[in-house]
Write a protein that holds these residues in place. Structure first.
Motif, PDB file in Angstrom:
ATOM      1  N   GLY A 203       0.788  -1.221   0.000  1.00 57.73           N
ATOM      2  CA  GLY A 203       0.000   0.000   0.000  1.00 57.73           C
ATOM      3  C   GLY A 203       0.816   1.265   0.000  1.00 57.73           C
ATOM      4  N   THR A 204       2.121   1.168  -0.217  1.00 55.25           N
ATOM      5  CA  THR A 204       2.978   2.348  -0.185  1.00 55.25           C
ATOM      6  C   THR A 204       3.499   2.634  -1.581  1.00 55.25           C
ATOM      7  N   SER A 205       3.364   3.859  -2.005  1.00 58.06           N
ATOM      8  CA  SER A 205       3.837   4.233  -3.327  1.00 58.06           C
ATOM      9  C   SER A 205       5.360   4.091  -3.393  1.00 58.06           C
ATOM     10  N   GLN A 206       5.847   3.683  -4.543  1.00 60.04           N
ATOM     11  CA  GLN A 206       7.289   3.518  -4.739  1.00 60.04           C
ATOM     12  C   GLN A 206       8.019   4.821  -4.474  1.00 60.04           C
ATOM     13  N   GLN A 207       7.430   5.928  -4.840  1.00 60.99           N
ATOM     14  CA  GLN A 207       8.069   7.229  -4.627  1.00 60.99           C
ATOM     15  C   GLN A 207       8.354   7.482  -3.151  1.00 60.99           C
ATOM     16  N   ARG A 208       7.512   6.938  -2.273  1.00 64.14           N
ATOM     17  CA  ARG A 208       7.695   7.139  -0.829  1.00 64.14           C
ATOM     18  C   ARG A 208       8.545   6.058  -0.191  1.00 64.14           C
ATOM     19  N   SER A 209       8.728   4.915  -0.856  1.00 70.84           N
ATOM     20  CA  SER A 209       9.371   3.777  -0.198  1.00 70.84           C
ATOM     21  C   SER A 209      10.780   3.462  -0.678  1.00 70.84           C
ATOM     22  N   THR A 210      11.265   4.153  -1.697  1.00 70.03           N
ATOM     23  CA  THR A 210      12.598   3.856  -2.202  1.00 70.03           C
ATOM     24  C   THR A 210      13.338   5.142  -2.540  1.00 70.03           C
ATOM     25  N   SER A 211      14.631   5.104  -2.372  1.00 71.12           N
ATOM     26  CA  SER A 211      15.425   6.294  -2.686  1.00 71.12           C
ATOM     27  C   SER A 211      15.738   6.382  -4.178  1.00 71.12           C
ATOM     28  N   SER A 212      15.535   5.298  -4.895  1.00 75.63           N
ATOM     29  CA  SER A 212      15.831   5.266  -6.319  1.00 75.63           C
ATOM     30  C   SER A 212      14.548   5.087  -7.115  1.00 75.63           C
ATOM     31  N   ALA A 213      14.269   6.024  -7.987  1.00 74.16           N
ATOM     32  CA  ALA A 213      13.064   5.924  -8.818  1.00 74.16           C
ATOM     33  C   ALA A 213      13.195   4.822  -9.859  1.00 74.16           C
ATOM     34  N   GLU A 214      14.400   4.485 -10.218  1.00 70.76           N
ATOM     35  CA  GLU A 214      14.655   3.477 -11.245  1.00 70.76           C
ATOM     36  C   GLU A 214      15.200   2.218 -10.575  1.00 70.76           C
ATOM     37  N   ILE A 215      14.348   1.258 -10.367  1.00 69.67           N
ATOM     38  CA  ILE A 215      14.741   0.038  -9.665  1.00 69.67           C
ATOM     39  C   ILE A 215      15.792  -0.756 -10.439  1.00 69.67           C
ATOM     40  N   TYR A 216      15.710  -0.765 -11.761  1.00 64.28           N
ATOM     41  CA  TYR A 216      16.663  -1.532 -12.562  1.00 64.28           C
ATOM     42  C   TYR A 216      18.105  -1.075 -12.339  1.00 64.28           C
ATOM     43  N   GLU A 217      18.294   0.175 -11.935  1.00 71.39           N
ATOM     44  CA  GLU A 217      19.644   0.697 -11.724  1.00 71.39           C
ATOM     45  C   GLU A 217      20.370   0.026 -10.561  1.00 71.39           C
ATOM     46  N   ARG A 218      19.645  -0.655  -9.709  1.00 74.82           N
ATOM     47  CA  ARG A 218      20.264  -1.338  -8.574  1.00 74.82           C
ATOM     48  C   ARG A 218      21.224  -2.429  -9.029  1.00 74.82           C
ATOM     49  N   GLY A 219      21.042  -2.926 -10.216  1.00 73.18           N
ATOM     50  CA  GLY A 219      21.927  -3.962 -10.745  1.00 73.18           C
ATOM     51  C   GLY A 219      23.311  -3.454 -11.103  1.00 73.18           C
ATOM     52  N   ARG A 220      23.439  -2.165 -11.322  1.00 75.39           N
ATOM     53  CA  ARG A 220      24.739  -1.596 -11.716  1.00 75.39           C
ATOM     54  C   ARG A 220      25.836  -1.910 -10.707  1.00 75.39           C
ATOM     55  N   ALA A 221      25.493  -1.933  -9.430  1.00 73.01           N
ATOM     56  CA  ALA A 221      26.487  -2.220  -8.390  1.00 73.01           C
ATOM     57  C   ALA A 221      27.073  -3.617  -8.555  1.00 73.01           C
ATOM     58  N   PHE A 222      26.363  -4.474  -9.263  1.00 72.92           N
ATOM     59  CA  PHE A 222      26.811  -5.852  -9.482  1.00 72.92           C
ATOM     60  C   PHE A 222      27.222  -6.088 -10.930  1.00 72.92           C
ATOM     61  N   GLY A 223      27.332  -5.012 -11.701  1.00 77.01           N
ATOM     62  CA  GLY A 223      27.715  -5.120 -13.102  1.00 77.01           C
ATOM     63  C   GLY A 223      26.613  -5.662 -13.994  1.00 77.01           C
ATOM     64  N   ILE A 224      25.372  -5.519 -13.550  1.00 75.83           N
ATOM     65  CA  ILE A 224      24.242  -6.025 -14.324  1.00 75.83           C
ATOM     66  C   ILE A 224      23.549  -4.855 -15.014  1.00 75.83           C
ATOM     67  N   PRO A 225      23.563  -4.833 -16.338  1.00 71.65           N
ATOM     68  CA  PRO A 225      22.885  -3.760 -17.056  1.00 71.65           C
ATOM     69  C   PRO A 225      21.372  -3.971 -17.054  1.00 71.65           C
ATOM     70  N   GLY A 226      20.663  -2.952 -17.464  1.00 76.07           N
ATOM     71  CA  GLY A 226      19.219  -3.072 -17.552  1.00 76.07           C
ATOM     72  C   GLY A 226      18.592  -1.802 -18.058  1.00 76.07           C
ATOM     73  N   GLU A 227      17.282  -1.802 -18.046  1.00 74.58           N
ATOM     74  CA  GLU A 227      16.530  -0.633 -18.491  1.00 74.58           C
ATOM     75  C   GLU A 227      15.120  -0.694 -17.927  1.00 74.58           C
ATOM     76  N   ALA A 228      14.466   0.451 -17.948  1.00 74.83           N
ATOM     77  CA  ALA A 228      13.057   0.529 -17.582  1.00 74.83           C
ATOM     78  C   ALA A 228      12.259   0.706 -18.867  1.00 74.83           C
ATOM     79  N   VAL A 229      11.065   0.138 -18.869  1.00 79.12           N
ATOM     80  CA  VAL A 229      10.207   0.242 -20.050  1.00 79.12           C
ATOM     81  C   VAL A 229       8.775   0.482 -19.593  1.00 79.12           C
ATOM     82  N   ASP A 230       8.027   1.200 -20.398  1.00 79.72           N
ATOM     83  CA  ASP A 230       6.616   1.468 -20.115  1.00 79.72           C
ATOM     84  C   ASP A 230       5.829   0.175 -20.285  1.00 79.72           C
TER      85      ASP A 230
END
Length: 152
Positions: free
Chosen positions: A7-34
């Protein structure tokens, strides 16, 4: 990513608006798509599959979508307004978008879509009835098709 964690909006519950970017720390590329655009999801999926199949490792594909109902049957979804949900339905609904593409592109007629819808409903109803009539699977089936490796 349906924009709401329970019940919590992502904007209020995470510091990163782009969840896929979390993979960068592990060398995992990605992207967001509509995720409300079927053709964009298809194209991004093809990119992700090509990346993985070419031996380049994992790829994070964040598909940004929107759920119209609460998280579960017991969730009244009071954390957003009816107007918000209705606006998304009217402006971004994925099924209506594809329907419009098919009709305006003259790939099918309204009658074709009604026939497809009827066929889909029949398959869903048959599947639900099959599930209701089927016995519960054995407990050892819990481990069928599990491919994670346990650490030694």
């Amino acid at each position: 990513n349906n924009q709401y964690a329970m019940g919590t909006s992502q904007q209020r519950s995470t510091s990163s608006a782009e969840i896929y970017e979390r993979g960068r720390a592990f060398g995992i590329p990605g992207e967001a798509v509509d995720g409300m655009d079927v053709l964009a999801v298809k194209a991004a999926g093809e990119t992700a599959v090509a990346h993985c199949r070419s031996g380049n490792g994992p790829y994070i594909l964040e598909i940004k979508t929107y759920r119209y109902r609460g998280h579960s049957m017991s969730d009244p979804a009071k954390y957003r307004t009816r107007e918000e949900v209705q606006k998304i339905r009217e402006e971004k609904d994925a099924i209506e978008h594809v329907r419009d593409l098919l009709l305006t592109g003259k790939h099918c007629t309204e009658e074709d879509l009604k026939a497809i819808d009827k066929d889909i409903k029949a398959v869903v109803n048959e599947s639900a009835e099959f599930a209701k009539q089927s016995p519960e699977p054995a407990l050892d089936e819990l481990w069928t098709d599990i491919y994670a490796q346990a650490e030694a």
